[in-house]
Scaffold this active site. Sequence first.
Site, PDB file in Angstrom:
ATOM      1  N   TYR A 197       3.381   9.967 -11.348  1.00 32.50           N
ATOM      2  CA  TYR A 197       2.656   9.090 -10.420  1.00 32.50           C
ATOM      3  C   TYR A 197       1.852   8.048 -11.193  1.00 32.50           C
ATOM      4  CZ  TYR A 197      -1.039   7.752  -7.131  1.00 32.50           C
ATOM      5  OH  TYR A 197      -1.925   7.041  -6.358  1.00 32.50           O
ATOM      6  N   SER A 204       3.851   5.304 -12.646  1.00 36.24           N
ATOM      7  CA  SER A 204       4.266   4.329 -11.632  1.00 36.24           C
ATOM      8  C   SER A 204       3.140   3.352 -11.328  1.00 36.24           C
ATOM      9  CB  SER A 204       4.737   5.042 -10.358  1.00 36.24           C
ATOM     10  OG  SER A 204       3.642   5.520  -9.582  1.00 36.24           O
ATOM     11  N   LYS A 205       1.907   3.843 -11.364  1.00 38.84           N
ATOM     12  CA  LYS A 205       0.778   2.957 -11.052  1.00 38.84           C
ATOM     13  C   LYS A 205       0.446   2.041 -12.232  1.00 38.84           C
ATOM     14  CE  LYS A 205       0.082   4.178  -6.796  1.00 38.84           C
ATOM     15  NZ  LYS A 205       0.296   3.237  -5.676  1.00 38.84           N
ATOM     16  N   SER A 221      -3.843   2.637  -8.753  1.00 36.96           N
ATOM     17  CA  SER A 221      -4.668   3.842  -8.914  1.00 36.96           C
ATOM     18  C   SER A 221      -5.266   3.800 -10.313  1.00 36.96           C
ATOM     19  CB  SER A 221      -3.815   5.100  -8.761  1.00 36.96           C
ATOM     20  OG  SER A 221      -4.509   6.226  -9.276  1.00 36.96           O
ATOM     21  N   ASN A 247       0.813  -1.226   0.000  1.00 40.68           N
ATOM     22  CA  ASN A 247       0.000   0.000   0.000  1.00 40.68           C
ATOM     23  C   ASN A 247       0.849   1.279   0.000  1.00 40.68           C
ATOM     24  OD1 ASN A 247      -2.385   1.798   0.839  1.00 40.68           O
ATOM     25  ND2 ASN A 247      -1.049   1.936   2.631  1.00 40.68           N
TER      26      ASN A 247
END
Length: 247
Positions: A151, A154-155, A138, A84
Amino acid sequence: MTRTPRHVLITGGAGGVGRALADAFRALGDAVTLTDLPGERLDALGADLGVTTIGLDLTDAAAIPGALETAISAHGPVDVLVNNAGILHLHGTVLELPVADFEATIRVNILGTFAMTQAVARRMTAAGAGGAIVNVSSIGGRQPTPGMGAYESSKAAVDALTRWAAIELGPAGIRVNAVAPGPVDTPMMREGMPEGSPMREGWLSRIPLHQFADPRQVAAAAVFLASPDAAHITGVSLPVDGGQLLV
Ligand SMILES: NC(=O)c1ccc[n+]([C@@H]2O[C@H](COP(=O)([O-])OP(=O)(O)OC[C@H]3O[C@@H](n4cnc5c(N)ncnc54)[C@H](O)[C@@H]3O)[C@@H](O)[C@H]2O)c1
């Protein structure tokens, strides 16, 4: 029917979603170990919840096996890993984002998730008892928002890592899935986007159900994916997004 308590290891456990994950698994009677960056926030949470906490910087891959050892000596083999921890504040446009910010995001979100998965999966395969891994991804990995691409990239990698681990670890009885929230109503989010603020309204207008995710809803999806009810589900990234991916 009685169920055997599992040992659930949650990274980023001191954050908004981490806290909800801890509460949800503990409510089922599971033993929970929380890892996060060492410090007062993690210690206070451990004291508050009465759970085992381990200070661990996920960018220090060499420290992961030792931290895992500590967790195992407290509660036995890890049955469920929830990856997480994440960095979600380093944003910028293609033209402006410092490479170092992208790198810092990658080091936690992708490499941290990978290194922890590898360490736990090695243990799980050696023990031969299977297990479950849930990554917190995400929907940004599938839907772009200007300024958030580092970001989001990366997800997207976390989703790919989920499928990669799922296909290789399936024969060992280890299921690997992800939950992919849209914006989550954590304390940090409420601070950054207060009720009624134009930014909050802007985000809400993109969500058919016109609400942010409650952290408990994200945790409930992770609990499901880690449970025997999801025994035939592996390699998915389940949106918890109020329909945001539809539009
Ligand atoms: N909040 C949202 O709107 C939202 C939306 C979609 C996905 N997510 C994902 O949910 C997860 C949890 O996010 P959150 O909203 O609870 O944010 P948060 O910042 O409250 O929690 C993230 C936790 O990760 C920890 N962390 C950061 N770098 C670390 C490192 N190097 N080593 C160990 N721990 C580290 C932080 O200390 C923090 O406690 C993240 O993976 C995030 O990307 C959040």
